[in-house]
Design a protein around this motif. Sequence first.
Motif, PDB file in Angstrom:
ATOM      1  N   LEU A   1       1.010   6.703   4.843  1.00 57.07           N
ATOM      2  CA  LEU A   1       0.334   7.968   5.118  1.00 57.07           C
ATOM      3  C   LEU A   1      -1.147   7.682   4.900  1.00 57.07           C
ATOM      4  N   THR A   2      -1.874   7.484   5.989  1.00 64.04           N
ATOM      5  CA  THR A   2      -3.230   6.961   5.884  1.00 64.04           C
ATOM      6  C   THR A   2      -4.138   7.561   6.942  1.00 64.04           C
ATOM      7  N   SER A   3      -5.422   7.428   6.722  1.00 62.62           N
ATOM      8  CA  SER A   3      -6.391   7.850   7.731  1.00 62.62           C
ATOM      9  C   SER A   3      -6.785   6.686   8.641  1.00 62.62           C
ATOM     10  N   SER A   4      -6.276   5.488   8.374  1.00 62.72           N
ATOM     11  CA  SER A   4      -6.617   4.317   9.181  1.00 62.72           C
ATOM     12  C   SER A   4      -6.141   4.483  10.618  1.00 62.72           C
ATOM     13  N   LYS A   5      -7.053   4.220  11.534  1.00 59.14           N
ATOM     14  CA  LYS A   5      -6.720   4.270  12.951  1.00 59.14           C
ATOM     15  C   LYS A   5      -6.633   2.863  13.548  1.00 59.14           C
ATOM     16  N   GLU A   6      -6.637   1.858  12.685  1.00 58.99           N
ATOM     17  CA  GLU A   6      -6.591   0.468  13.142  1.00 58.99           C
ATOM     18  C   GLU A   6      -5.199   0.116  13.661  1.00 58.99           C
ATOM     19  N   GLU A   7      -5.135  -0.269  14.934  1.00 60.07           N
ATOM     20  CA  GLU A   7      -3.846  -0.658  15.516  1.00 60.07           C
ATOM     21  C   GLU A   7      -3.238  -1.853  14.779  1.00 60.07           C
ATOM     22  N   ALA A   8      -4.097  -2.742  14.275  1.00 57.02           N
ATOM     23  CA  ALA A   8      -3.605  -3.902  13.525  1.00 57.02           C
ATOM     24  C   ALA A   8      -2.861  -3.460  12.270  1.00 57.02           C
TER      25      ALA A   8
ATOM     26  N   ARG B   1      -0.584   8.907  10.568  1.00 59.31           N
ATOM     27  CA  ARG B   1      -2.017   9.113  10.351  1.00 59.31           C
ATOM     28  C   ARG B   1      -2.213  10.524   9.806  1.00 59.31           C
ATOM     29  N   LYS B   2      -2.998  10.618   8.736  1.00 59.89           N
ATOM     30  CA  LYS B   2      -3.283  11.922   8.121  1.00 59.89           C
ATOM     31  C   LYS B   2      -4.153  12.751   9.055  1.00 59.89           C
ATOM     32  N   PRO B   3      -3.689  13.933   9.396  1.00 60.14           N
ATOM     33  CA  PRO B   3      -4.570  14.825  10.168  1.00 60.14           C
ATOM     34  C   PRO B   3      -5.714  15.313   9.280  1.00 60.14           C
TER      35      PRO B   3
ATOM     36  N   ASP C   1       1.860  20.851   8.398  1.00 61.84           N
ATOM     37  CA  ASP C   1       2.973  20.605   9.320  1.00 61.84           C
ATOM     38  C   ASP C   1       3.520  19.193   9.165  1.00 61.84           C
ATOM     39  N   VAL C   2       2.625  18.216   8.992  1.00 61.81           N
ATOM     40  CA  VAL C   2       3.071  16.830   8.814  1.00 61.81           C
ATOM     41  C   VAL C   2       3.907  16.713   7.545  1.00 61.81           C
ATOM     42  N   ILE C   3       3.424  17.277   6.440  1.00 65.70           N
ATOM     43  CA  ILE C   3       4.154  17.199   5.169  1.00 65.70           C
ATOM     44  C   ILE C   3       5.483  17.935   5.270  1.00 65.70           C
ATOM     45  N   LYS C   4       5.504  19.070   5.957  1.00 67.47           N
ATOM     46  CA  LYS C   4       6.760  19.803   6.150  1.00 67.47           C
ATOM     47  C   LYS C   4       7.765  18.934   6.906  1.00 67.47           C
TER      48      LYS C   4
ATOM     49  N   ASP D   1      -0.827   5.021   0.879  1.00 72.15           N
ATOM     50  CA  ASP D   1      -2.103   4.903   1.575  1.00 72.15           C
ATOM     51  C   ASP D   1      -2.409   3.415   1.742  1.00 72.15           C
ATOM     52  N   LEU D   2      -3.214   3.070   2.725  1.00 74.52           N
ATOM     53  CA  LEU D   2      -3.559   1.665   2.928  1.00 74.52           C
ATOM     54  C   LEU D   2      -4.843   1.273   2.207  1.00 74.52           C
ATOM     55  N   SER D   3      -5.812   2.174   2.188  1.00 79.51           N
ATOM     56  CA  SER D   3      -7.119   1.876   1.590  1.00 79.51           C
ATOM     57  C   SER D   3      -7.076   2.169   0.097  1.00 79.51           C
ATOM     58  N   LEU D   4      -6.747   1.145  -0.668  1.00 78.75           N
ATOM     59  CA  LEU D   4      -6.622   1.280  -2.117  1.00 78.75           C
ATOM     60  C   LEU D   4      -7.560   0.281  -2.784  1.00 78.75           C
ATOM     61  N   PRO D   5      -8.055   0.608  -3.980  1.00 81.03           N
ATOM     62  CA  PRO D   5      -8.886  -0.367  -4.694  1.00 81.03           C
ATOM     63  C   PRO D   5      -8.030  -1.539  -5.166  1.00 81.03           C
TER      64      PRO D   5
END
Length: 146
Positions: free
Chosen positions: A95-102, A117-119, A127-130, A66-70
């Motif tokens: 595997l993240t919810s971030s939608k930032e193109e950067a 991106r996590k659905p 389906d993504v995990i499969k 994930d990108l958003s970590l403490p």
Amino acid sequence: MGAKVILLVEDNISDSDLTRRAFQKNNIANELVVTQDGQEALDYLFGEGTWTGRNVQDTPIIVLLDLSLPGMNGLEVLRRIRDDERTKRLPVVILTSSKEEADVGAGYDLGVNSYIRKPVDFFQFLDVIKTVGLYWLAINEGPRTG
């Protein structure tokens, strides 16, 4: 030796539980080790901190990051993984919810193998995990690590 470990670096308990359930529903039997921040992930990989004494030759088959970590964010974790000779070839999937193109560009600049991106929908997440499991655990021929 049993199935290789999958390292999930995820601070959100709901998301890590959801990922665990998705692996179970897709019959992915690999052990899932969950670390909740970037430093703990690096400690696991390099056998330091609470993971002192872990056999670091036994590298995970893949890191789901994930990108958003403490503390240390996921991009910094990726940078440190790629900067170390022992882990530079380790497959890492953001595997993240971030939608930032950067974030997408920075991930690839740092050598991520895939950016997903996590659905929000559970069945789409299944389906993504499969697909991730099928590709990274069965189809892909990864480099020898460790």
